[in-house]
Structures are given as structure tokens and as C-alpha cells.
Design a protein around this motif. Structure first.
Motif, PDB file in Angstrom:
ATOM      1  N   LEU A   1       0.831  -1.208   0.000  1.00 12.00           N
ATOM      2  CA  LEU A   1       0.000   0.000   0.000  1.00 12.00           C
ATOM      3  C   LEU A   1       0.863   1.254   0.000  1.00 12.00           C
ATOM      4  O   LEU A   1       0.579   2.223  -0.724  1.00 12.00           O
ATOM      5  CB  LEU A   1      -0.922  -0.014   1.217  1.00 12.00           C
ATOM      6  N   LEU A   2       1.928   1.244   0.775  1.00 13.51           N
ATOM      7  CA  LEU A   2       2.855   2.382   0.783  1.00 13.51           C
ATOM      8  C   LEU A   2       3.495   2.556  -0.589  1.00 13.51           C
ATOM      9  O   LEU A   2       3.617   3.688  -1.087  1.00 13.51           O
ATOM     10  CB  LEU A   2       3.925   2.177   1.855  1.00 13.51           C
ATOM     11  N   ALA A   3       3.890   1.463  -1.229  1.00 13.41           N
ATOM     12  CA  ALA A   3       4.486   1.554  -2.567  1.00 13.41           C
ATOM     13  C   ALA A   3       3.495   2.138  -3.564  1.00 13.41           C
ATOM     14  O   ALA A   3       3.851   2.984  -4.400  1.00 13.41           O
ATOM     15  CB  ALA A   3       4.962   0.172  -3.024  1.00 13.41           C
ATOM     16  N   ALA A   4       2.231   1.711  -3.490  1.00 15.58           N
ATOM     17  CA  ALA A   4       1.216   2.254  -4.398  1.00 15.58           C
ATOM     18  C   ALA A   4       1.038   3.746  -4.182  1.00 15.58           C
ATOM     19  O   ALA A   4       0.910   4.520  -5.142  1.00 15.58           O
ATOM     20  CB  ALA A   4      -0.105   1.519  -4.188  1.00 15.58           C
ATOM     21  N   SER A   5       1.036   4.161  -2.914  1.00 13.99           N
ATOM     22  CA  SER A   5       0.894   5.582  -2.609  1.00 13.99           C
ATOM     23  C   SER A   5       2.063   6.383  -3.175  1.00 13.99           C
ATOM     24  O   SER A   5       1.877   7.471  -3.747  1.00 13.99           O
ATOM     25  CB  SER A   5       0.802   5.761  -1.090  1.00 13.99           C
TER      26      SER A   5
ATOM     27  N   GLU B   1      10.311  -1.587 -14.900  1.00 17.08           N
ATOM     28  CA  GLU B   1      11.516  -0.763 -14.770  1.00 17.08           C
ATOM     29  C   GLU B   1      11.170   0.638 -14.293  1.00 17.08           C
ATOM     30  O   GLU B   1      11.861   1.188 -13.425  1.00 17.08           O
ATOM     31  CB  GLU B   1      12.236  -0.717 -16.122  1.00 17.08           C
ATOM     32  N   ARG B   2      10.092   1.231 -14.832  1.00 16.74           N
ATOM     33  CA  ARG B   2       9.711   2.576 -14.372  1.00 16.74           C
ATOM     34  C   ARG B   2       9.235   2.540 -12.923  1.00 16.74           C
ATOM     35  O   ARG B   2       9.554   3.429 -12.124  1.00 16.74           O
ATOM     36  CB  ARG B   2       8.627   3.170 -15.276  1.00 16.74           C
ATOM     37  N   LYS B   3       8.478   1.521 -12.575  1.00 18.60           N
ATOM     38  CA  LYS B   3       8.039   1.366 -11.182  1.00 18.60           C
ATOM     39  C   LYS B   3       9.240   1.313 -10.252  1.00 18.60           C
ATOM     40  O   LYS B   3       9.285   2.007  -9.226  1.00 18.60           O
ATOM     41  CB  LYS B   3       7.223   0.079 -11.038  1.00 18.60           C
ATOM     42  N   ASN B   4      10.223   0.511 -10.611  1.00 21.36           N
ATOM     43  CA  ASN B   4      11.400   0.355  -9.746  1.00 21.36           C
ATOM     44  C   ASN B   4      12.186   1.656  -9.629  1.00 21.36           C
ATOM     45  O   ASN B   4      12.708   1.989  -8.554  1.00 21.36           O
ATOM     46  CB  ASN B   4      12.292  -0.767 -10.275  1.00 21.36           C
ATOM     47  N   ARG B   5      12.280   2.418 -10.727  1.00 19.64           N
ATOM     48  CA  ARG B   5      12.992   3.708 -10.672  1.00 19.64           C
ATOM     49  C   ARG B   5      12.278   4.673  -9.726  1.00 19.64           C
ATOM     50  O   ARG B   5      12.920   5.357  -8.918  1.00 19.64           O
ATOM     51  CB  ARG B   5      13.096   4.320 -12.073  1.00 19.64           C
ATOM     52  N   ILE B   6      10.960   4.746  -9.838  1.00 17.01           N
ATOM     53  CA  ILE B   6      10.207   5.670  -8.989  1.00 17.01           C
ATOM     54  C   ILE B   6      10.369   5.293  -7.523  1.00 17.01           C
ATOM     55  O   ILE B   6      10.655   6.145  -6.673  1.00 17.01           O
ATOM     56  CB  ILE B   6       8.721   5.677  -9.388  1.00 17.01           C
ATOM     57  N   LEU B   7      10.201   4.015  -7.215  1.00 16.11           N
ATOM     58  CA  LEU B   7      10.279   3.585  -5.817  1.00 16.11           C
ATOM     59  C   LEU B   7      11.694   3.712  -5.270  1.00 16.11           C
ATOM     60  O   LEU B   7      11.889   4.022  -4.088  1.00 16.11           O
ATOM     61  CB  LEU B   7       9.785   2.142  -5.685  1.00 16.11           C
TER      62      LEU B   7
END
Length: 512
Positions: free
Chosen positions: A152-156, A482-488
């Protein structure tokens, strides 16, 4: 001047132009932006809207709603509702009209950062998340697992960095938190720690509300600061369709109203199961239930900010199972938007759900169709617009990333075509056809409109087959990973003030 100097100057000029076009645009110049007005699509005729309204008023007078808590009975009967011997509250037409007259309109849902404030008026549209998925979709393993507070924190955090998703409502259940109070507190914390956009949450028990507001006051810097800019709304299923109040949810709603929190009045009947199979009558029931909510809220606190949350869902009548990605769902959502506009109330409903288990072609067409219909209908708050799979059972972080691209295209459709004296002038055509090269490539108007008239995907692929092969045949889902991992990787651990964060962790059991 040498040839190399000329080439250098040209390269530098082109590079400067490319850099200028790549720089962030002012909000008013962006091709899409929060709050674009819709309203172009209307599946209901004007006569149909009025007929649904009349049927809803009749249902409230004749059928009424049962199972209100005693506090709610006292509030609504004092305003003019009638408690029958059968225990059902019935609502005279004059009472409904009186409460509609004082209901809040043109409300603002605040973000912790004012740049994320959302003005809910007219046909302004905003897209965000919602739901209570119990699973996270692991696209790499192609499997479902239980969702956690860390998910949930990652989604936020992802929503905070995705421009085309405008608010974050709790999207999944923290299955790693066994105690219900701790789960509610971790839900609220994870949502607020990841984003300063407006947040929506819920409470599983009225007794948990006080703890939630303790946390909110700590985040805001005090109760006064919270009440000045309440940045969290209560997603409240105050009814259990058909036509029954949800006793504990109503008690939660009353407490949230007293504490200054905006309310989403959520009626979520399922056509063919807990709502009539007729699409029109499913809207009638949802409208009647939400009108009862309008009476409840405004009898208690006139003008309190509330969202008219008609969320009728669809059943696959062959099996009775929910069908979130159906065309019928899009029609219901758009029809509800027309009812919101009829009453002049801020409204919200479910948008881009998918029945597909993975972010595949089925998910793409379901999410695309439903979000376009919701946006073009002018629905103010479009919930569940991205990330939700398996008819609300699964949530996918990669789908948030893909959904940001999708919602960019949706919002470009909502914006429509600007027709002005400049935009329809034939001067550009004349200069190209009579005096120029016979094409518009490199024309000053083309360069000027590249960023303000057109939107470009961050993940979706537009290369030719030859270029696609040359760059390694990139896979869309892999690019989203890859974009998800960069953002997080680059996101801050928390967006809550460090001192407040420490105080929260000392007071509550925070899992993420």
C-alpha cells in the motif's frame, strides 16, 4: 566560418530547442491537467434523468431504508423523516428537496500540498484509485499473493509521482496486520506517508476513528490545521443495498462529520444481485440510497462536504459474479454522472476496473473504455481508474504505471479539440502550400503545438517494427516494471514530517 563551426552551431541550436520542449510546462499549458471538464457523453435523455429522479423520490417515500443506528434515527426524524412501525425510515419529498437545497456544492478536496487541491464543481474530472483488494498482482511470477502494508505504501508513492493520477484512495487491504485497529492505522499511515495528494480511507470499526484523527492531527501539525485543510476523506459504505443503512458505518460517518472530514457517500449495489438487473432501476436504487445519505449528512451538519457516491456495479448474469470491466459498467457510471449533474452535487463512481487477472489486452480495453466513458460523462471523481484487476480482488503496481499513460490519453479525449481563431486560421496552410516546402514538419506552428496540443506516453511503445527490433524488442510490462522500480528507488521513505513520523511510530504499531 568553418563547416565544423556551422555544424556545432546547428547542433547546439537543435539541442537547445529539444531541451526547451522537454522542460516541464506551466500547468495551464499542459495538454492534459487535473480537473478538465467533461460532460460530452450522456447515455440518459433529459426525460430519462427526470424519470429516474422521480422514481428515486418515490422509493424513499414508499420503501424507505431500514437499520439506521438510533443516533441516525434521531437526526433524520428531527429533520422530518418518518419512522414506521416496521422500523424503516421514510423520506417525504419535501424533506429531500430541503436537504438538497442546503447540501454542499463546488467543494474542494485538499491535498497536503495545495498544488494537488481538487475543485469538485460542474463537470470537472479527476482520476484516482480506490478499492479493497486482498491480493497484489505479481506480474513477474504471474501469480496473486496477499497484499501488505508495504504494498500500500508503494502504491501511494507511485501515485505521488504519476501526473495523470490525481488522488489516492486506499486500494488494498493490509493483510500482514492481524489486528483490525492496527490495520486501520497502518492503512491511513501508508496512504499519507507516500503522497501529499488527497487521500481517501475507511475505518473498519467506529471505535477506530478517534485513533485515526490522533494520527491526522499529528501529520497536519494540530487539530486547527487539520480542520482548515482536511486532506483525507472518509470512504463510507453507509448503506448495505438494497435500501438498508449500514449501522456501524453510519456511526463512523457521524464521528467523521463531527471531526471535519469530507464524506464519500458510497452506495455499491450490484445489478442483478443487490440491485435491480435493469440498468435504469439500478441507478434509481443508487440515487435513492445516496439521497438518503444527503438527508442524513445535512440534517446533522448542513453544508458538510459530501460526495454523491452512486457506485452501482454489474453482475455477469450467467454466473452472478461481478463484472467490473463490462460495457454495462461504463453505462451505469456515465448515467450516474448525469444524475450528479442534475442535482448539482459533487459526484463520484467507479471507473477503470478490469476483470482481467493481469495487465494484458483485456485489461487495456476494459480500463480504456470505462475511463473514457467516465471522463466524457463529466464525473467529478473517477475511482478505481487504475491498478484494479480480477473484479476488484487484485491490485497491480505495474498497472498504476501503465495506467498513467492510459489516463493521459483518456484526459486528452476529455479535453477535446480547441477551436479558436488561431487554431482554424488557414495562414499556416497558405504558407506551406503556396510558399513553403509542401509539408508541416519543422513549421513553427508544429513545433509550438508539440507539447501543448499533444501528449506522449512514458512507457507505451511507438517505434516502427524495425526500430523495435533494433532496441531489443522491449516488452510493455517489463518497461512498466523498470519505471516502477525507478520511482520507488528514488522516492522519499516518507512524506510525513520526520518529527511527526517518529511520534506516530511511538504511538502506533506501524508495519511499513
Amino acid at each position: 566560418m568553418s563547416d565544423s563551426a556551422v555544424m556545432s552551431r546547428r547542433a547546439g541550436g537543435r539541442a537547445a530547442r529539444v531541451a526547451a520542449r522537454s522542460a516541464p510546462l506551466a500547468e495551464n499549458l499542459r495538454p492534459v491537467r487535473p480537473g478538465l471538464p467533461g460532460g460530452q457523453y450522456k447515455p440518459l435523455t433529459d426525460a430519462g434523468v427526470k424519470r429516474i429522479h422521480e422514481a428515486a423520490l418515490e422509493a424513499l417515500e414508499v420503501i424507505g431504508l431500514s437499520q439506521a443506528p438510533q443516533s441516525g434515527v434521531d437526526i433524520m426524524t428531527k429533520a422530518g423523516a418518518i419512522l414506521g412501525e416496521d422500523g424503516r425510515l421514510r423520506f417525504p419529498r419535501a424533506l429531500v428537496e430541503d436537504m438538497l437545497a442546503v447540501a454542499a456544492r463546488d467543494i474542494t478536496l485538499f491535498g497536503r500540498d495545495p498544488k494537488y487541491d481538487m475543485e469538485l464543481s460542474g463537470t470537472r474530472t479527476y482520476f484516482g484509485t480506490a478499492g479493497a483488494a486482498v491480493h497484489i498482482v505479481d506480474v513477474e511470477k504471474r501469480e496473486y499473493r496477499e497484499s501488505t502494508s508495504a504494498d500500500l505504501l508503494a502504491a501511494s508513492k507511485l501515485v505521488h509521482h504519476l501526473d495523470n493520477i490525481h488522488f489516492f484512495q486506499r486500494a488494498m487491504v493490509c493483510r500482514d496486520v492481524p489486528d483490525n485497529f492496527d490495520m486501520d492505522m497502518n492503512t491511513l499511515y501508508a496512504c499519507c506517508a507516500g503522497t501529499t495528494k488527497h487521500v481517501g480511507t475507511s475505518f473498519s470499526d467506529p471505535a477506530h476513528v478517534a485513533g485515526g484523527f490522533d494520527m491526522l492531527h499529528m501529520i497536519a501539525g494540530g487539530e486547527d490545521q487539520w480542520r482548515a485543510r482536511p486532506f483525507v476523506s472518509n470512504s463510507n459504505c453507509f448503506v448495505v443495498p438494497p435500501m438498508k443503512f449500514a449501522t456501524e458505518s453510519c456511526q463512523t460517518m457521524e464521528d467523521c462529520i463531527r471531526k471535519g472530514m469530507p464524506i464519500l457517500l458510497l452506495s455499491a449495489g450490484q445489478a442483478g444481485a443487490t440491485a435491480p438487473a435493469s440498468l435504469a432501476t439500478a441507478i434509481v436504487q443508487a440515487v435513492a440510497e445516496c439521497l438518503a445519505g444527503v438527508v442524513y449528512v445535512n440534517a446533522m451538519s448542513p453544508g458538510h462536504p459530501a460526495i454523491f457516491g452512486t457506485w452501482p456495479f454489474v453482475s455477469d448474469l450467467r454466473t452472478g459474479a461481478m463484472s467490473g470491466g463490462s460495457g454495462e459498467q461504463g453505462l451505469l457510471t456515465a448515467g450516474c454522472a448525469q444524475m450528479h449533474h442534475f442535482y448539482g452535487l459533487p459526484g463520484g463512481a467507479a471507473g477503470g476496473m478490469s476483470d482481467s487477472k493481469l495487465p494484458d489486452m483485456q485489461a487495456g480495453w476494459e480500463q480504456g473504455i470505462l475511463n473514457v466513458m467516465a471522463g466524457l460523462s463529466g464525473l467529478n471523481m473517477i475511482y478505481e481508474s487504475v491498478g484494479m484487476h480480477a473484479s476488484l480482488l487484485g491490485f497491480c503496481l505495474e498497472s498504476l504505471v501503465l495506467g498513467d499513460d492510459l489516463l493521459g490519453q483518456v484526459q486528452r479525449c476529455v479535453r477535446g479539440i480547441d477551436v479558436t481563431e488561431d487554431s482554424v486560421s488557414i495562414e499556416t496552410m497558405r504558407s506551406v502550400c503556396l510558399d513553403g516546402p509542401g509539408h508541416y514538419l519543422g513549421h513553427s506552428q508544429t513545433l509550438e503545438l508539440m507539447q501543448t496540443e499533444y501528449i506522449y506516453p512514458a512507457v507505451a511503445d511507438r517505434t516502427s517494427p524495425k526500430e523495435w527490433a533494433e532496441i531489443g524488442r522491449p516488452d510493455l510490462v517489463q518497461k512498466a516494471i523498470e519505471r516502477k522500480n525507478r520511482i520507488l528507488r528514488d522516492a522519499a521513505p516518507t512524506l510525513i514530517d520526520p518529527a511527526a513520523d517518529r511520534a506516530i511510530r511511538e504511538k502506533f504499531r506501524i508495519y511499513c
